[in-house]
Design a protein around this motif. Structure first.
Motif, short mmCIF file in Angstrom:
data_model
loop_
_atom_site.label_atom_id
_atom_site.label_comp_id
_atom_site.label_asym_id
_atom_site.label_seq_id
_atom_site.Cartn_x
_atom_site.Cartn_y
_atom_site.Cartn_z
N GLU A 27 0.83 -1.21 0.00
CA GLU A 27 0.00 0.00 0.00
C GLU A 27 0.87 1.26 0.00
O GLU A 27 0.62 2.20 -0.78
CB GLU A 27 -0.91 0.01 1.24
CG GLU A 27 -1.85 1.22 1.28
CD GLU A 27 -2.56 1.37 2.61
OE1 GLU A 27 -3.11 2.47 2.85
OE2 GLU A 27 -2.56 0.42 3.41
N GLU A 30 2.58 1.66 -3.41
CA GLU A 30 1.64 2.14 -4.44
C GLU A 30 1.34 3.63 -4.27
O GLU A 30 1.29 4.37 -5.26
CB GLU A 30 0.33 1.33 -4.37
CG GLU A 30 0.46 -0.06 -4.94
CD GLU A 30 -0.75 -0.94 -4.61
OE1 GLU A 30 -1.77 -0.39 -4.12
OE2 GLU A 30 -0.67 -2.16 -4.83
N ARG A 31 1.16 4.06 -3.02
CA ARG A 31 0.91 5.49 -2.78
C ARG A 31 2.11 6.33 -3.20
O ARG A 31 1.96 7.41 -3.77
CB ARG A 31 0.63 5.73 -1.29
CG ARG A 31 -0.75 5.31 -0.85
CD ARG A 31 -0.99 5.72 0.58
NE ARG A 31 -2.32 5.35 1.02
CZ ARG A 31 -2.79 5.64 2.22
NH1 ARG A 31 -2.06 6.31 3.08
NH2 ARG A 31 -4.00 5.28 2.55
N THR A 33 4.36 5.56 -5.46
CA THR A 33 4.44 5.55 -6.93
C THR A 33 3.48 6.58 -7.50
O THR A 33 3.84 7.33 -8.43
CB THR A 33 4.14 4.14 -7.49
OG1 THR A 33 5.04 3.20 -6.91
CG2 THR A 33 4.29 4.11 -9.00
N ARG A 34 2.27 6.65 -6.96
CA ARG A 34 1.29 7.66 -7.41
C ARG A 34 1.80 9.06 -7.11
O ARG A 34 1.67 9.97 -7.93
CB ARG A 34 -0.07 7.43 -6.73
CG ARG A 34 -0.90 6.34 -7.36
CD ARG A 34 -2.37 6.44 -6.98
NE ARG A 34 -2.59 6.42 -5.54
CZ ARG A 34 -2.71 5.32 -4.81
NH1 ARG A 34 -2.62 4.14 -5.37
NH2 ARG A 34 -2.93 5.40 -3.50
N PHE A 35 2.36 9.25 -5.92
CA PHE A 35 2.89 10.56 -5.52
C PHE A 35 3.94 11.04 -6.53
O PHE A 35 3.89 12.18 -7.01
CB PHE A 35 3.50 10.48 -4.12
CG PHE A 35 4.29 11.69 -3.71
CD1 PHE A 35 3.65 12.85 -3.26
CD2 PHE A 35 5.67 11.69 -3.78
CE1 PHE A 35 4.38 13.97 -2.89
CE2 PHE A 35 6.42 12.80 -3.40
CZ PHE A 35 5.77 13.95 -2.96
N SER A 37 4.42 9.93 -9.56
CA SER A 37 3.82 10.05 -10.89
C SER A 37 3.09 11.39 -11.03
O SER A 37 3.24 12.10 -12.03
CB SER A 37 2.86 8.89 -11.10
OG SER A 37 2.41 8.86 -12.41
N LEU A 38 2.31 11.77 -10.01
CA LEU A 38 1.56 13.03 -10.03
C LEU A 38 2.48 14.25 -10.00
O LEU A 38 2.12 15.32 -10.48
CB LEU A 38 0.60 13.09 -8.84
CG LEU A 38 -0.60 12.15 -8.91
CD1 LEU A 38 -1.33 12.11 -7.57
CD2 LEU A 38 -1.55 12.56 -10.02
N PRO A 44 8.88 7.00 -11.37
CA PRO A 44 8.09 6.82 -10.14
C PRO A 44 8.32 5.50 -9.41
O PRO A 44 8.45 5.46 -8.20
CB PRO A 44 6.65 6.94 -10.62
CG PRO A 44 6.74 7.84 -11.81
CD PRO A 44 8.03 7.46 -12.49
N GLN A 45 8.39 4.41 -10.16
CA GLN A 45 8.58 3.09 -9.54
C GLN A 45 9.92 3.01 -8.81
O GLN A 45 10.00 2.57 -7.66
CB GLN A 45 8.51 2.02 -10.64
CG GLN A 45 8.49 0.60 -10.14
CD GLN A 45 7.12 0.15 -9.71
OE1 GLN A 45 6.12 0.60 -10.24
NE2 GLN A 45 7.07 -0.74 -8.74
#
Length: 198
Positions: A27, A30-31, A33-35, A37-38, A44-45
């Motif tokens: 979790e 994933e958060r 990676t989104r952070f 990416s945004l 990001p990965q």
């Protein structure tokens, strides 16, 4: 790849059972990676992997009870890493732009630049020369994968690999500028463009 002993320490902080800890790890990752990416992180990965690695190292050095919220700790680390990533991207972009602009120079200037480049590369240590040549020789569309494989091969994080490449690149740029200055005729020295001027 995180060292197994670090991963075990981190998992102890993330959950009471291995299953809970594994779910919390995924979790948070994933958060993150989104952070990234945004916020236009370069990869990001990989940046999320780096945060988890740094978080694991912090859990080793901090008392367990001090890390009340691993999610908040990870986000704090991510913000700092994003700043590092943006500064590095700005440096890399400037260097790439400087060299790209040179492609519009006259044939004679291009020839002098290539001579200076070859001369400076020949004076670099073998390790730095191989590092630069390998780093900038990726198959089409495989840049990130190529750099990730290089980092794994050298036992480095992507961040550490980029920093090592930037130091070698900076040394090369400085040598090329100095060599061009040395071969420039005195009367043209104020007019001739160098890599640093572009």
């Amino acid at each position: 790849m995180m060292q197994p002993e670090l991963l075990n320490v981190l998992l102890e902080v993330l959950g009471e059972t291995r299953e809970e800890a594994g779910a919390a790890y995924r979790e948070i990752h994933e958060r993150l990676t989104r952070f990234f990416s945004l916020n236009n992180g370069s990869d990001p990965q990989t940046l999320a992997d780096e945060v988890m690695d740094r978080l694991a190292k912090r859990t080793v050095n901090e008392p367990k009870e001090k890390i009340i919220s691993p999610h908040a700790f990870a986000l704090g680390i991510a913000r700092h890493l994003l700043q590092e990533d943006q500064r590095r991207y700005a440096r890399e972009t400037k260097v790439a732009r400087d060299w790209d602009v040179r492609s519009g120079a006259s044939e004679n200037d291009q020839e002098q630049l290539l001579e200076a480049l070859e001369e400076c590369m020949s004076h670099m240590s073998k390790d730095k020369r191989k590092l630069l040549l390998a780093y900038y020789s990726w198959p089409e569309g495989k840049k990130i994968d190529h750099h990730r494989e290089m980092a794994d091969r050298h036992g480095l994080t992507m961040n550490a690999l980029r920093n090592r490449v930037m130091r070698a690149r900076s040394e090369l740029d400085s040598c090329v500028r100095n060599r061009q200055r040395d071969v420039s005729p005195k009367k043209d020295i104020t007019k001739r463009r160098t890599v640093g001027d572009l």
